[in-house]
Write an enzyme that holds these catalytic residues in place. Structure first.
Site, PDB file in Angstrom:
ATOM      1  N   ARG A  18       0.823  -1.226   0.000  1.00 51.70           N
ATOM      2  CA  ARG A  18       0.000   0.000   0.000  1.00 51.70           C
ATOM      3  C   ARG A  18       0.849   1.266   0.000  1.00 51.70           C
ATOM      4  O   ARG A  18       0.476   2.283   0.591  1.00 51.70           O
ATOM      5  CB  ARG A  18      -0.980   0.030   1.193  1.00 51.70           C
ATOM      6  CG  ARG A  18      -1.897  -1.139   1.307  1.00 51.70           C
ATOM      7  CD  ARG A  18      -2.822  -1.315   0.100  1.00 51.70           C
ATOM      8  NE  ARG A  18      -3.240  -2.686   0.069  1.00 51.70           N
ATOM      9  CZ  ARG A  18      -2.664  -3.610  -0.723  1.00 51.70           C
ATOM     10  NH1 ARG A  18      -1.723  -3.296  -1.577  1.00 51.70           N
ATOM     11  NH2 ARG A  18      -3.061  -4.854  -0.685  1.00 51.70           N
TER      12      ARG A  18
HETATM   13  C1  LIG Z   1     -15.446  -1.729  -1.577  1.00 52.36           C
HETATM   14  C2  LIG Z   1     -13.966  -1.419  -1.566  1.00 52.36           C
HETATM   15  C3  LIG Z   1     -13.053  -2.429  -1.824  1.00 52.36           C
HETATM   16  C4  LIG Z   1     -11.678  -2.155  -1.826  1.00 52.36           C
HETATM   17  N1  LIG Z   1     -10.803  -3.165  -2.062  1.00 52.36           N
HETATM   18  C5  LIG Z   1      -9.475  -2.896  -2.073  1.00 52.36           C
HETATM   19  C6  LIG Z   1      -8.526  -3.950  -2.300  1.00 52.36           C
HETATM   20  O1  LIG Z   1      -8.885  -5.108  -2.499  1.00 52.36           O
HETATM   21  N2  LIG Z   1      -7.218  -3.648  -2.301  1.00 52.36           N
HETATM   22  C7  LIG Z   1      -6.772  -2.359  -2.076  1.00 52.36           C
HETATM   23  O2  LIG Z   1      -5.558  -2.132  -2.075  1.00 52.36           O
HETATM   24  N3  LIG Z   1      -7.646  -1.351  -1.867  1.00 52.36           N
HETATM   25  C8  LIG Z   1      -8.974  -1.584  -1.853  1.00 52.36           C
HETATM   26  N4  LIG Z   1      -9.837  -0.562  -1.626  1.00 52.36           N
HETATM   27  C9  LIG Z   1      -9.329   0.806  -1.464  1.00 52.36           C
HETATM   28  C10 LIG Z   1      -9.346   1.621  -2.781  1.00 52.36           C
HETATM   29  O3  LIG Z   1     -10.276   1.079  -3.682  1.00 52.36           O
HETATM   30  C11 LIG Z   1      -7.974   1.691  -3.469  1.00 52.36           C
HETATM   31  O4  LIG Z   1      -7.044   2.334  -2.644  1.00 52.36           O
HETATM   32  C12 LIG Z   1      -8.070   2.424  -4.835  1.00 52.36           C
HETATM   33  O5  LIG Z   1      -6.943   2.106  -5.597  1.00 52.36           O
HETATM   34  C13 LIG Z   1      -8.187   3.940  -4.712  1.00 52.36           C
HETATM   35  O6  LIG Z   1      -8.391   4.466  -6.021  1.00 52.36           O
HETATM   36  P1  LIG Z   1      -9.282   5.762  -6.266  1.00 52.36           P
HETATM   37  O7  LIG Z   1      -9.176   6.154  -7.684  1.00 52.36           O
HETATM   38  O8  LIG Z   1     -10.646   5.569  -5.735  1.00 52.36           O
HETATM   39  O9  LIG Z   1      -8.478   6.829  -5.395  1.00 52.36           O
HETATM   40  P2  LIG Z   1      -9.066   7.946  -4.429  1.00 52.36           P
HETATM   41  O10 LIG Z   1      -9.742   7.297  -3.267  1.00 52.36           O
HETATM   42  O11 LIG Z   1      -9.826   8.956  -5.181  1.00 52.36           O
HETATM   43  O12 LIG Z   1      -7.689   8.616  -3.942  1.00 52.36           O
HETATM   44  C14 LIG Z   1      -6.787   7.872  -3.143  1.00 52.36           C
HETATM   45  C15 LIG Z   1      -5.418   8.556  -3.221  1.00 52.36           C
HETATM   46  O13 LIG Z   1      -4.910   8.393  -4.547  1.00 52.36           O
HETATM   47  C16 LIG Z   1      -4.589   9.659  -5.096  1.00 52.36           C
HETATM   48  N5  LIG Z   1      -4.885   9.628  -6.525  1.00 52.36           N
HETATM   49  C17 LIG Z   1      -6.019   9.223  -7.140  1.00 52.36           C
HETATM   50  N6  LIG Z   1      -5.880   9.336  -8.484  1.00 52.36           N
HETATM   51  C18 LIG Z   1      -4.646   9.836  -8.706  1.00 52.36           C
HETATM   52  C19 LIG Z   1      -3.905  10.200  -9.869  1.00 52.36           C
HETATM   53  N7  LIG Z   1      -4.399  10.079 -11.111  1.00 52.36           N
HETATM   54  N8  LIG Z   1      -2.661  10.708  -9.707  1.00 52.36           N
HETATM   55  C20 LIG Z   1      -2.098  10.841  -8.474  1.00 52.36           C
HETATM   56  N9  LIG Z   1      -2.740  10.515  -7.348  1.00 52.36           N
HETATM   57  C21 LIG Z   1      -4.001  10.018  -7.451  1.00 52.36           C
HETATM   58  C22 LIG Z   1      -5.502  10.653  -4.374  1.00 52.36           C
HETATM   59  O14 LIG Z   1      -4.977  11.971  -4.428  1.00 52.36           O
HETATM   60  C23 LIG Z   1      -5.486  10.081  -2.977  1.00 52.36           C
HETATM   61  O15 LIG Z   1      -4.302  10.480  -2.337  1.00 52.36           O
HETATM   62  C24 LIG Z   1     -11.219  -0.822  -1.577  1.00 52.36           C
HETATM   63  C25 LIG Z   1     -12.152   0.198  -1.319  1.00 52.36           C
HETATM   64  C26 LIG Z   1     -13.507  -0.092  -1.303  1.00 52.36           C
HETATM   65  C27 LIG Z   1     -14.483   1.016  -1.026  1.00 52.36           C
END
Ligand SMILES: Cc1cc2nc3c(=O)[nH]c(=O)nc-3n(C[C@H](O)[C@H](O)[C@H](O)COP(=O)(O)OP(=O)(O)OC[C@H]3O[C@@H](n4cnc5c(N)ncnc54)[C@H](O)[C@@H]3O)c2cc1C
Length: 293
Positions: free
Chosen positions: A170
């Site tokens: 992570r």
């Molecule tokens: C139902 C559910 C299941 C999940 N399962 C998992 C799992 O199995 N494994 C896991 O690791 N995580 C999991 N997560 C957590 C989450 O989905 C991940 O961390 C995901 O990769 C976040 O992506 P996002 O685009 O939603 O980022 P956001 O939540 O929008 O942002 C998270 C961080 O990433 C940064 N960010 C986003 N896009 C960019 C970009 N283009 N450039 C630079 N920085 C950026 C943001 O600034 C912020 O700091 C889960 C969450 C939920 C709600």
């Protein structure tokens, strides 16, 4: 000059962020920018740099909890087609940082590329997945990335090759403001076999997270050699409630919130309670995976 002067075609004031996050709670962004081109993106970044205005990037909102008071400064969102394209070049799949991870996975499977199907069921964007090095038992997003283009807070675009990127549990060295695009170099596989693998993985993943309709978020990182989910369970926290927030019974490393009336503050107070109970009962300090804005 106002912060957004000349940028108002793609920067809106006072934009509610709750509908843009998986928790569906929390306040508004003081300014919300959806640039349509790289030039527009750079103009917001440079304006914020020059004015000393806080700037954040929201991807799919699946790892962010927005506080009830909202977010000051500018929140960027890469939802325009210029930032979500997915294309295939030989053995390489190139995705914009704003592309949905699910779309990238289905494209890779359809094109007969192996690897990314192990990430199926992880919500959010490619940029978010690389920034957090999202993954699970069968792999992490970072392990498949062969190059990336990022933009710094100073407005410089930098190309990063595989040997310049470091990924850990992570954690990612891709911590610049914007991950603009990512290249994945992948082995070839049989699309039918990959589809079966993806479907199997999807079923496993769905069984271990809250039901699709529930506003939710994953809370803690698993400490080395342990599982955050088991620790929360062993501390007797399943089903514990604070206001409209509740520790998920099905998967205790998730908090679910009531559709009506829940506050972001309920989630924050429940997180504090979970953390202190786990430390008190099991002597383990849990670290947040979720970002609180
Ligand atoms: C139902 C559910 C299941 C999940 N399962 C998992 C799992 O199995 N494994 C896991 O690791 N995580 C999991 N997560 C957590 C989450 O989905 C991940 O961390 C995901 O990769 C976040 O992506 P996002 O685009 O939603 O980022 P956001 O939540 O929008 O942002 C998270 C961080 O990433 C940064 N960010 C986003 N896009 C960019 C970009 N283009 N450039 C630079 N920085 C950026 C943001 O600034 C912020 O700091 C889960 C969450 C939920 C709600």
């Amino acid at each position: 000059m106002s912060l957004t002067a000349g940028l108002d075609e793609f920067v809106r004031p006072n934009e509610p962020l709750a509908p843009r996050t998986w928790f569906r709670v929390g306040g508004a962004a003081e300014h919300f920018a959806t640039p349509r081109t790289e030039d527009e993106l750079l103009s917001v970044i440079c304006r914020c740099r020059d004015e000393g205005t806080p700037l954040r990037l929201l991807g799919g909102g699946s790892n962010v909890l927005v506080r009830d008071e909202g977010v000051s400064g500018v929140v960027l969102h890469l939802s325009s087609p210029a930032f979500t394209a997915i294309r295939v070049q030989g053995n390489t799949l190139v995705a914009g940082g704003g592309a949905r991870l699910g779309h990238v996975i289905s494209t890779s499977v359809r094109e007969g590329f192996a690897g990314l199907e192990s990430l199926v069921g992880i919500p959010g964007t490619v940029g978010g997945a690389l920034h957090t090095n999202a993954g699970g038992r069968s792999g992490d997003a970072g392990q498949f990335a062969s190059a990336a283009t990022v933009i710094t807070r100073g407005g410089d675009a930098i190309a990063r090759q595989r040997d310049e990127m470091v990924f850990a549990y992570r954690q990612s060295s891709l911590d610049e403001l914007v991950i603009l695009s990512v290249e994945f170099q992948l082995d070839k596989g049989d699309p039918e076999e990959l589809t079966r693998r993806m479907q199997k993985q999807w079923i496993l993943k769905k069984a271990e997270q809250p039901m699709g309709h529930q506003p939710t978020g994953r809370i803690f990182k698993s400490p080395r050699g342990m599982s955050a989910e088991n620790l929360v369970d062993q501390a007797g926290l399943k089903g514990t409630r604070v206001g409209g927030a509740e520790v998920c019974d099905r998967h205790p490393n998730f908090i679910i919130v009531d559709e009506s009336g829940a506050k972001s503050d309920d989630v924050i107070r429940l997180i504090d309670l979970m953390r202190s109970r786990v430390t008190e009962r099991l002597g383990v300090e849990l670290e947040l995976e979720l970002e609180i804005w």
